[in-house]
Design a protein around this motif. Structure first.
Motif, mmCIF file in Angstrom:
data_model
loop_
_atom_site.group_PDB
_atom_site.id
_atom_site.type_symbol
_atom_site.label_atom_id
_atom_site.label_comp_id
_atom_site.label_asym_id
_atom_site.label_seq_id
_atom_site.Cartn_x
_atom_site.Cartn_y
_atom_site.Cartn_z
ATOM 1 N N MET A 198 0.655 -1.332 -0.157
ATOM 2 C CA MET A 198 -0.318 -0.121 -0.110
ATOM 3 C C MET A 198 0.969 1.458 -0.115
ATOM 4 O O MET A 198 1.818 1.415 0.811
ATOM 5 N N ALA A 199 0.608 2.259 -0.924
ATOM 6 C CA ALA A 199 1.283 3.432 -0.967
ATOM 7 C C ALA A 199 1.002 4.444 0.083
ATOM 8 O O ALA A 199 -0.071 4.540 0.364
ATOM 9 N N LYS A 200 1.936 4.981 0.717
ATOM 10 C CA LYS A 200 1.643 5.824 1.869
ATOM 11 C C LYS A 200 1.372 7.271 1.395
ATOM 12 O O LYS A 200 1.353 8.044 2.301
ATOM 13 N N SER A 201 1.499 7.566 0.139
ATOM 14 C CA SER A 201 1.415 9.066 -0.445
ATOM 15 C C SER A 201 0.118 9.409 0.097
ATOM 16 O O SER A 201 -0.907 8.510 -0.069
ATOM 17 N N ILE A 202 0.051 10.870 0.185
ATOM 18 C CA ILE A 202 -1.589 11.198 0.538
ATOM 19 C C ILE A 202 -2.123 11.584 -0.667
ATOM 20 O O ILE A 202 -1.507 12.298 -1.611
ATOM 21 N N SER A 203 -3.268 11.139 -0.799
ATOM 22 C CA SER A 203 -3.955 11.331 -2.131
ATOM 23 C C SER A 203 -4.487 12.986 -2.085
ATOM 24 O O SER A 203 -4.826 13.377 -1.096
ATOM 25 N N PRO A 204 -4.667 13.356 -3.318
ATOM 26 C CA PRO A 204 -4.971 14.711 -3.636
ATOM 27 C C PRO A 204 -6.418 14.817 -2.908
ATOM 28 O O PRO A 204 -6.893 15.721 -2.413
ATOM 29 N N ARG A 205 -7.309 13.790 -2.948
ATOM 30 C CA ARG A 205 -8.680 13.956 -2.340
ATOM 31 C C ARG A 205 -8.550 14.134 -0.584
ATOM 32 O O ARG A 205 -9.224 14.718 -0.058
ATOM 33 N N ALA A 206 -7.572 13.319 -0.057
ATOM 34 C CA ALA A 206 -7.360 13.255 1.412
ATOM 35 C C ALA A 206 -6.880 14.949 1.609
ATOM 36 O O ALA A 206 -7.652 15.509 2.712
ATOM 37 N N VAL A 207 -6.043 15.578 0.802
ATOM 38 C CA VAL A 207 -5.408 16.797 0.967
ATOM 39 C C VAL A 207 -6.764 17.598 0.942
ATOM 40 O O VAL A 207 -6.974 18.779 1.745
ATOM 41 N N LEU A 208 -7.679 17.617 0.289
ATOM 42 C CA LEU A 208 -8.626 18.340 -0.154
ATOM 43 C C LEU A 208 -9.793 18.266 0.963
ATOM 44 O O LEU A 208 -10.136 19.191 1.511
ATOM 45 N N GLY A 209 -9.794 17.128 1.438
ATOM 46 C CA GLY A 209 -10.840 16.940 2.550
ATOM 47 C C GLY A 209 -10.154 17.535 3.936
ATOM 48 O O GLY A 209 -11.208 18.033 4.420
ATOM 49 N N LEU A 210 -8.829 17.433 4.053
ATOM 50 C CA LEU A 210 -8.541 17.785 5.249
ATOM 51 C C LEU A 210 -8.646 19.561 5.431
ATOM 52 O O LEU A 210 -9.108 20.158 6.216
ATOM 53 N N LEU A 211 -8.302 20.200 4.016
ATOM 54 C CA LEU A 211 -8.341 21.685 3.976
ATOM 55 C C LEU A 211 -9.766 22.087 4.185
ATOM 56 O O LEU A 211 -10.020 23.155 4.773
#
Lengths: 328, 258, 290
Positions: free
Chosen positions: A1-14
Motif C-alpha cells: 500500500m502506497a503511503k503517499s497522501i492522495s489529492p482527495r485526502a488533502v482536499l478533505g483536510l483543507l
C-alpha cells in the motif's frame, strides 16, 4: 500500500479546517453575516444530500422535495407558536421550543408524509413520477397557504430558536453554525454509509436496471418507498434547521421552484455522489449571493447559466474532481 | 417420468386482441431435466416465458410450481420460490463490475436488504459466493470489469451467473445462445451441460444442435399450442413436428438465424 | 344548489377547461412527438398575455392584439426550438426539466425587467363586457362564452388538422414512430419546429384570452403550467384526445371544488384527482405510448 497522501485526502483536510475556522475568521474580519450564510449553505447541503439519495442513487426524480423541508420547518414553527401563545395544538398538545422534541418530530412528520406520498408515487415511472411528486408538493403548499391560524401566505415568525440546554444557545450565530455543521456531517456521513450498505446497493441497482432487480428476486417497491421515507425525514431535519436559521417559516419554502432549485443543486454538484450535491448547494447559494449583489435581476443570468450547465457539464462538480483509483 | 412435475402449466390462455398467443397450453417440467421449448418464430415462446416468470398475467389457466399455485404471484415471489428467468436481450447492471452484478443477486437471496449500515462491497457473505459463481461460469478473471464493457458472450455468461446466484430450482433460459458466434455458443452449451442434474432447466432456443444435444425432453410449440412433447428422438421422428417445423429446413442448424 | 348556479358553474368549468386545453394540446404534442418535457410552456402563456396587453395599449384593438400575440409567441417558440430546445430532444427528462426550468427563471426575470413587477389589468371593450342570458334569468358574461367557443373551435381545428391533413398524418406517425417519417423523406427538423411553434402559439393564445380575466403579471405562467401538467398527466402524456377530456375534467373539478369544498381542500382538488387517477392508472387515462 502506497503511503503517499492522495489529492482527495488533502482536499478533505483543507475543507474540514476551513469549515471549523469559518466563524472565528468571519468574526475577526467583522463580517458575522457570513456565519449565517454558511449555516444556510450547510442546511441546503443537507437537503441536497437527502434528495441525492433518491435522485442520484435511486433514480427517482422527485420534483417536490421542498415540501418535506417545509413540513419540517412548520413543525418547529407551529410548536414554537403554541409555546409563545401558551395555547394547545389540536386542543391537547402544548407547544414547545425544545429542539429535543421538535427536531426529531420534524423528521418524523416529514418522513411519514414522504412514506404516504411514496406509497402512491413510486408505482409510477419517469415523467409521471416527476409530475405526481410535484402535485403532492403543491398540495402541501396550498395546505399551508390556507392555514390562516399560522399566518397563511405570510408565514410565521419564530419567537425564539430551538432550545437544547442552558449551555448551548442557538441564538449565538457561531453556536448555531457549529450545531448545523455537526448535523450535516453526522447525517451526511450516515447517508454515505447507507449508500454503501446492502440497502444502498439495492437503490443503485434499481436505478441501473429495475426489471433485472425484480428478476433476481428483489421486491423493489418497498425499497423505493423506504428510500423516499428516509430522504423525506432528512429533508425534514434540514427544514427544522432552516426554520431556526431564518427565524421564520412560510409556504414559500415549499414553492415548486424551491424543489426545482434543490434538483439544480444536486445536478450542479453531480448526482449520486452525496458530497457533490452538498457542494452544489454551496455553489448555488454562492451564485445567488454574488449575482444578486451585482443585479436584482440575477435570475436572468442564472436561468441561461443553468441551461449551459445542463448542456455541457452534466457530470457536475464531482465529475471534475481527481478520482480515487478504486473508483474506476 | 415418475416424479412429481416441478413446473406445471395447465390450460394456459393468453390473447392480445384477436391474436391468441398462448392457446390452452399444457406443460410439465420434471425435476432435474433439461426441457427444451422449440417452435418457429411467432409460436408464442416469449409470451409463455413471460407468463411463467410473472411478467404477463394469463387470461386463464393455472401455473403450478412445486405443487403451489403461483399464477397470481408477482415476480420477486416467484424468484423467491426458485422460479428464475434469464433474458434474450442481455439484462445486467452495466455500470457495476461483474462481481457486483453477481453479488447483487447473492444479496437478493440472502434475505431482506433493509440493512443500512455495513458496507455491502466488502461483505464476504456476498462477495465470496459471487466470486465462486464467476469462476464457475468462467469469468473469474473479469471480476472487476464493469459489466457494460464486457464482450457480448461474456455478458451472457454473466447473466447465467446472476441467475444461478439466486439459487433457482428451475431456470427459464430465454434463448441463451441468441446472437452468439459459434465459439461463444459452445462455451455456453458446455456451461449448461455442467448444470445438468443440479438444476432443472426450461430452455427456449433456436439452435437445434444445442437443443438436441442438451435436452432430455422437448416440447414443440406452434401457434401457442404444444403440438408434441417427448424425448429428442421421438420429436425428431414425429411427422407432425416435421411437417410443422423441422420439415421447413433441410439442415436444422440454420434455423437459429431465422 | 339552484339550477342557474349549477349551469353557471358548468360554463365556468368549461371555460377553464377549454383554456387548459389550449395549453395542454401543445405541451402534450411536444412530448408525444419530440419526447420533450417543456416546463417553459407556461412562459409562452405569460409572453402571450404581455404581448397582447402591450399591443392592445398601442392599437386599441383586441383582435389585432390577439393576432399579434399569437404570431409573436409563434416566432418566439420557433426561435427557442431552433436555438436551444432541439438539442435536448434526445436528452433524458431530467435534463429537459432543468433546462426548461432555467428558461422559466429567465423569462420571469425578463418580464420583470421590461414590464416591471406590477400587474397589468386588461379592460375589455364595451361590446364584450356585457352578459347574455343563455337561459332566461341567468346572465352569463359574453367574454367567457367567447373563450369557450374559441377554445372548442381550436380543439375542433386541431382535431381536423391531426386526423385529416398531411401534417397531421405526419404528426400522428411521428408520435408513434420517428424513424418512419424520416424514411418518408420529410424534413423532420422543420416539422418539429413547426409543431413546437404551434404549441407555443396556442399557449400564447390562452395567455391572451386569460388577460382580461386575470391579472397579467410575472409568474402567471407558473401556476397554469402546473395545472396543465396535471391535465396531461391525467390524460396520458402524448395523447391529444386524453388532454381534451382531462382538460374538461380538471376544469370542472376545480370549479366545483372551489364552490363546494372548504378553502383548504378546494385548492387541492385537482391534485387529489390526479393522485387518485395515477394510483389506479399509472399511465393516465389514455396512455399514448404502449
Amino acid at each position: 500500500m502506497a503511503k503517499s497522501i492522495s489529492p482527495r485526502a488533502v482536499l478533505g483536510l483543507l475543507l474540514a479546517l476551513a469549515l471549523l475556522a469559518l466563524p472565528p475568521v468571519a468574526l475577526s474580519l467583522g463580517e458575522p453575516f457570513y456565519i449565517g450564510l454558511a449555516s444556510r449553505m450547510l442546511v441546503f447541503a443537507l437537503a441536497a444530500m437527502s434528495l441525492d439519495l433518491i435522485l442520484g442513487y435511486g433514480g427517482l426524480v422527485c420534483f417536490g422535495h421542498a415540501a418535506f423541508l417545509g413540513v419540517g420547518a412548520y413543525v418547529v414553527g407551529i410548536l414554537g407558536h403554541h409555546a409563545a401563545e401558551q395555547t394547545l395544538l389540536f386542543g391537547i398538545l402544548p407547544g414547545t421550543t425544545s429542539g429535543w422534541v421538535t427536531w426529531p418530530l420534524a423528521m418524523l412528520c416529514a418522513g411519514f408524509m414522504a412514506f404516504l406520498i411514496g406509497l402512491v408515487s413510486v408505482r409510477t415511472q419517469g415523467l409521471y413520477f416527476i409530475m405526481i411528486t410535484l402535485a403532492f408538493a403543491q398540495m402541501a403548499y396550498f395546505f399551508f397557504v390556507t392555514l390562516k391560524g399560522y399566518g397563511g401566505d405570510d408565514g410565521l415568525s419564530l419567537g425564539q430558536r430551538s432550545t437544547f440546554s442552558d449551555l448551548v444557545s442557538l441564538r449565538d450565530k457561531s453556536t448555531f453554525y457549529y450545531v448545523t455543521l455537526t448535523m450535516a456531517v453526522l447525517v451526511g456521513g450516515g447517508l454515505i454509509k447507507v449508500t454503501r450498505s446492502r440497502f444502498g446497493m439495492v437503490l443503485r441497482g434499481i436505478k441501473e436496471n429495475e426489471r433485472r432487480m425484480l428478476h433476481i428476486g428483489i421486491p423493489t417497491f418497498r425499497y423505493k418507498v423506504a428510500a423516499f421515507t428516509l430522504a423525506g425525514a432528512v429533508a425534514g431535519l434540514a427544514g427544522a434547521l432552516l426554520a431556526n436559521q431564518a427565524n421564520f417559516v412560510s409556504p414559500a419554502m415549499m414553492h415548486w421552484t424551491r424543489s426545482g432549485e434543490l434538483i439544480v443543486m444536486v445536478i450542479l454538484g453531480g448526482m449520486g455522489s452525496l458530497l457533490g450535491p452538498a457542494a452544489g448547494a454551496v455553489v448555488f447559494l454562492t451564485l445567488e449571493e454574488v449575482l444578486s449583489a451585482y443585479t436584482e435581476h440575477w435570475q436572468i443570468i442564472l436561468g441561461p447559466l443553468l441551461i449551459l450547465v445542463v448542456y455541457f457539464a452534466r457530470q457536475g462538480l464531482y465529475g471534475m474532481l481527481p478520482r480515487r483509483r478504486a473508483d474506476r | 417420468m415418475s416424479a412429481k412435475p416441478l413446473l406445471q402449466a395447465r390450460g394456459l390462455i393468453k390473447t392480445f386482441g384477436a391474436l391468441v398467443a398462448t392457446n390452452n397450453l399444457n406443460l410439465e417440467v420434471h425435476p432435474g431435466e433439461i426441457h427444451a421449448l422449440i417452435g418457429p418464430n411467432g409460436a408464442g415462446k416469449s409470451t409463455l416465458v413471460a407468463q411463467l416468470a410473472g411478467e404477463l398475467p394469463p387470461n386463464s389457466g393455472r401455473i403450478l410450481f412445486d405443487g403451489a399455485d403461483v399464477t397470481a404471484a408477482d415476480i420477486p415471489a416467484r424468484v423467491a420460490a426458485g422460479l428464475v428467468r434469464s433474458f434474450q436481450i442481455t439484462s445486467i447492471f452495466p455500470q457495476f463490475s461483474a462481481l457486483t452484478n453477481v453479488a447483487m443477486a447473492v444479496q437478493a437471496r440472502a434475505g431482506h436488504s433493509f440493512r443500512f449500515w455495513k458496507a455491502a462491497g466488502t461483505d464476504p457473505r456476498l462477495v465470496d459466493p459471487a466470486m465462486a459463481l464467476l469462476d464457475q461460469v468462467g469469468l473469474g478473471s473479469l471480476a472487476g470489469t464493469p459489466a457494460g464493457e464486457m464482450a457480448y458472450g461474456e455478458q451472457r455468461q454473466l447473466e447465467i451467473a446472476m441467475a444461478l446466484a439466486t439459487r433457482p430450482r428451475l431456470l427459464l433460459l430465454d434463448e441463451p445462445l441468441a446472437g452468439m458466434g459459434r465459439e461463444d455458443a459452445l462455451a455456453i452449451i458446455e456451461l449448461l451441460r455442467s448444470l445438468r442434474g443440479s438444476y432443472t432447466i426450461l430452455l427456449i432456443e433456436h439452435d437445434m444442435d444445442a437443443v438436441f444435444s442438451l435436452a432430455d425432453t422437448i416440447t414443440v410449440l406452434v401457434y401457442g399450442k404444444a403440438i408434441a412433447t417427448g424425448r429428442p428422438d421421438e420429436i425428431r421422428a414425429n411427422p407432425e413436428v416435421q411437417q410443422a417445423y423441422l420439415g421447413q429446413e433441410a439442415h436444422p442448424r440454420e434455423v437459429q438465424h431465422a | 344548489m339552484g339550477i342557474f348556479l349549477f349551469a353557471e358553474q358548468v360554463l365556468n368549468g368549461l371555460q377553464l377547461g377549454t383554456m387548459l386545453f389550449l395549453m395542454a394540446s401543445g405541451l402534450t404534442l411536444v412530448f408525444g412527438i419530440m419526447n420533450l418535457v417543456n416546463l417553459a410552456h407556461g412562459s409562452f402563456y405569460m409572453m402571450g398575455a404581455y404581448f397582447a396587453a402591450t399591443l392592445f395599449k398601442l392599437t386599441g384593438s383586441l383582435v389585432l392584439a390577439a393576432a399579434g400575440a399569437f404570431v409573436g409567441v409563434l416566432v418566439l417558440g420557433m426561435a427557442l426550438e431552433i436555438a436551444i430546445l432541439h438539442s435536448f430532444y434526445r436528452r433524458d427528462h431530467l435534463d429537459q426539466v432543468l433546462a426548461t426550468f432555467g428558461m422559466i427563471l429567465f423569462f420571469n426575470e425578463l418580464v420583470r425587467m421590461v414590464w416591471g413587477p406590477q400587474a397589468y389589468f386588461l379592460a375589455l371593450p364595451e361590446a364584450l363586457n356585457g352578459s347574455v342570458e343563455l337561459i332566461p334569468g341567468a346572465p352569463y358574461p359574453i367574454y367567457r362564452l367567447i373563450i369557450i367557443v374559441a377554445g372548442l373551435t381550436v380543439a375542433l381545428g386541431l382535431y381536423l388538422l391531426i386526423s385529416r391533413s398531411r401534417i397531421g398524418m405526419l404528426i400522428r406517425a411521428g408520435a408513434s414512430n420517428r424513424t418512419m417519417i424520416e424514411a418518408l423523406g420529410v424534413n423532420i427538423r422543420v416539422l418539429f419546429t413547426v409543431v413546437f411553434g404551434l404549441g407555443a402559439a396556442l399557449a400564447g393564445l390562452a395567455g391572451t384570452m386569460a388577460g382580461p380575466l386575470l391579472a397579467v403579471q410575472v409568474g402567471m405562467g407558473d401556476s397554469v403550467l402546473i395545472t396543465t401538467l396535471v391535465v396531461i398527466v391525467i390524460g396520458g402524456i402524448g395523447s391529444v384526445r386524453g388532454a381534451f377530456l382531462a382538460s374538461l375534467l380538471v376544469g370542472l373539478s376545480d370549479t366545483f371544488g372551489r364552490m363546494l369544498l372548504p378553502a383548504s381542500l378546494a385548492e387541492m382538488t385537482i391534485y387529489i384527482l390526479m393522485a387518485v387517477i395515477l394510483y389506479r392508472r399509472p399511465q393516465g387515462l389514455f396512455p399514448a405510448h404502449g
